[in-house]
Write a protein that holds these residues in place. Structure first.
Motif, short mmCIF file in Angstrom:
data_model
loop_
_atom_site.label_atom_id
_atom_site.label_comp_id
_atom_site.label_asym_id
_atom_site.label_seq_id
_atom_site.Cartn_x
_atom_site.Cartn_y
_atom_site.Cartn_z
N ARG A 57 9.12 -83.97 64.44
CA ARG A 57 9.06 -84.82 63.25
C ARG A 57 7.79 -84.59 62.43
N VAL A 58 6.72 -84.12 63.06
CA VAL A 58 5.43 -84.02 62.35
C VAL A 58 4.94 -82.58 62.20
N CYS A 59 5.56 -81.62 62.87
CA CYS A 59 5.02 -80.25 62.90
C CYS A 59 4.95 -79.64 61.51
N ALA A 60 6.06 -79.56 60.82
CA ALA A 60 6.08 -78.91 59.51
C ALA A 60 5.17 -79.63 58.52
N GLU A 61 5.20 -80.96 58.56
CA GLU A 61 4.35 -81.74 57.66
C GLU A 61 2.87 -81.48 57.92
N ASN A 62 2.48 -81.42 59.19
CA ASN A 62 1.08 -81.17 59.52
C ASN A 62 0.63 -79.79 59.06
N ILE A 63 1.48 -78.80 59.24
CA ILE A 63 1.14 -77.45 58.78
C ILE A 63 0.93 -77.44 57.27
N ALA A 64 1.83 -78.10 56.55
CA ALA A 64 1.72 -78.13 55.09
C ALA A 64 0.43 -78.82 54.65
N VAL A 65 0.06 -79.92 55.30
CA VAL A 65 -1.16 -80.63 54.93
C VAL A 65 -2.39 -79.78 55.24
N LEU A 66 -2.41 -79.14 56.40
CA LEU A 66 -3.56 -78.32 56.77
C LEU A 66 -3.69 -77.08 55.88
N SER A 67 -2.60 -76.68 55.25
CA SER A 67 -2.65 -75.51 54.38
C SER A 67 -3.23 -75.82 53.00
N LEU A 68 -3.34 -77.10 52.66
CA LEU A 68 -3.74 -77.48 51.30
C LEU A 68 -5.09 -76.91 50.89
N PRO A 69 -6.16 -76.96 51.72
CA PRO A 69 -7.42 -76.37 51.26
C PRO A 69 -7.31 -74.88 50.93
N MET A 70 -6.56 -74.14 51.75
CA MET A 70 -6.40 -72.71 51.47
C MET A 70 -5.54 -72.47 50.24
N PHE A 71 -4.57 -73.35 50.01
CA PHE A 71 -3.75 -73.22 48.81
C PHE A 71 -4.60 -73.38 47.56
N LEU A 72 -5.47 -74.38 47.56
CA LEU A 72 -6.35 -74.58 46.41
C LEU A 72 -7.28 -73.39 46.21
N ALA A 73 -7.76 -72.81 47.32
CA ALA A 73 -8.63 -71.64 47.21
C ALA A 73 -7.88 -70.45 46.61
N ALA A 74 -6.63 -70.26 47.04
CA ALA A 74 -5.85 -69.13 46.51
C ALA A 74 -5.52 -69.34 45.04
N ILE A 75 -5.19 -70.58 44.65
CA ILE A 75 -4.93 -70.87 43.24
C ILE A 75 -6.19 -70.65 42.40
N TRP A 76 -7.33 -71.07 42.93
CA TRP A 76 -8.60 -70.85 42.23
C TRP A 76 -8.85 -69.37 42.02
N THR A 77 -8.54 -68.57 43.04
CA THR A 77 -8.70 -67.12 42.90
C THR A 77 -7.78 -66.56 41.83
N LEU A 78 -6.51 -66.97 41.86
CA LEU A 78 -5.53 -66.45 40.91
C LEU A 78 -5.86 -66.86 39.47
N ARG A 79 -6.46 -68.02 39.30
CA ARG A 79 -6.83 -68.46 37.95
C ARG A 79 -7.93 -67.59 37.35
N GLY A 80 -8.66 -66.89 38.21
CA GLY A 80 -9.67 -65.96 37.73
C GLY A 80 -9.14 -64.54 37.58
N MET A 81 -7.84 -64.36 37.82
CA MET A 81 -7.21 -63.05 37.69
C MET A 81 -6.24 -63.08 36.50
N ALA A 82 -5.22 -62.26 36.54
CA ALA A 82 -4.29 -62.19 35.41
C ALA A 82 -2.85 -62.18 35.91
N PRO A 83 -2.40 -63.26 36.55
CA PRO A 83 -1.02 -63.27 37.03
C PRO A 83 -0.03 -63.42 35.88
N VAL A 84 0.91 -62.51 35.78
CA VAL A 84 1.91 -62.57 34.72
C VAL A 84 3.21 -63.18 35.21
N ARG A 85 3.34 -63.40 36.51
CA ARG A 85 4.51 -64.07 37.08
C ARG A 85 4.00 -65.30 37.85
#
Length: 213
Positions: free
Chosen positions: A128-156
């Motif tokens: 009941r909690v496994c997938a949700e916990n993984i998603a929550v723990l991924s949030l800091p890395m998701f923000l870091a990856a988005i921050w990186t992409l915002r400094g690049m030139a993603p066209v898709r």
């Protein structure tokens, strides 16, 4: 003004972009984000009290190592989708291939196990909690990856957002593995994969907004 003069004027003040600037940006982001995820896991969930014993078990390394392999492919995805005109098919295949291995292993275990044990192998105690916990723990890395992409030139942007989720979800699963008491291959094949897929879906939905030029 002639076209050639206009081009020369626009290019006069341009500076060359340093090599590997995106890789350095992503490295900085992950070096900040990964400790946050580890601290979140330790503070809220706690590391597995028998982690030392688990380190001697092959299934722990399947559970922990598979997301790390996927994270390596996720790094390539973010790097490729941050630049125009670069194909990401090979990187997506590299990210998905370990999932196929997990499914094959989980299916083999279910095929060999008595039918009465199948629910326990797939659900166990923490489904009941496994997938949700993984998603929550991924949030800091998701923000870091988005921050990186915002400094690049993603066209898709939708696909680039999905790549950020692919990297973050894999790292989140690896962090969660340090807490998770489950070792059954069918459980990992279902709930870990779902937990890693949630950030991918979120990234695809949020990418057009977060990565808008």
């Amino acid at each position: 003004m002639k076209t050639e003069d206009l081009i020369g004027l626009l290019a006069a003040d341009t500076l060359p972009v340093r090599r590997h600037v995106a890789a350095r940006r992503l490295a900085v982001g992950l070096l900040l984000a990964l400790p946050v995820s580890l601290l979140l896991m330790a503070a809220v969930l706690g590391p597995n009290p028998v982690l030392g014993a688990y380190l001697r078990l092959p299934m722990f390394w399947v559970k922990f190592g598979t997301p790390l392999l996927m994270a390596a492919a996720g790094l390539a995805l973010v790097a490729r989708l941050g630049r125009p005109g670069i194909s990401s098919r090979a990187a997506w295949s590299a990210w998905a291939l370990p999932i196929a291995g997990l499914w094959a292993l989980g299916g083999l275990v279910l095929w060999q196990a008595p039918a009465a044990e199948a629910p326990q192998l797939m659900l166990s105690r923490t489904w009941r909690v496994c997938a949700e916990n993984i998603a929550v723990l991924s949030l800091p890395m998701f923000l870091a990856a988005i921050w990186t992409l915002r400094g690049m030139a993603p066209v898709r942007p939708a696909l680039a957002g999905a790549a950020a989720g692919a990297l973050a979800g894999a790292l989140g699963a690896a962090v969660y593995a340090l807490h998770c008491p489950e070792l059954a291959a069918p459980f990992i094949a279902i709930w870990y994969v779902l937990g890693m897929a949630l950030p991918v879906a979120a990234g695809a939905l949020l990418g057009p907004r977060l990565l808008r030029w």
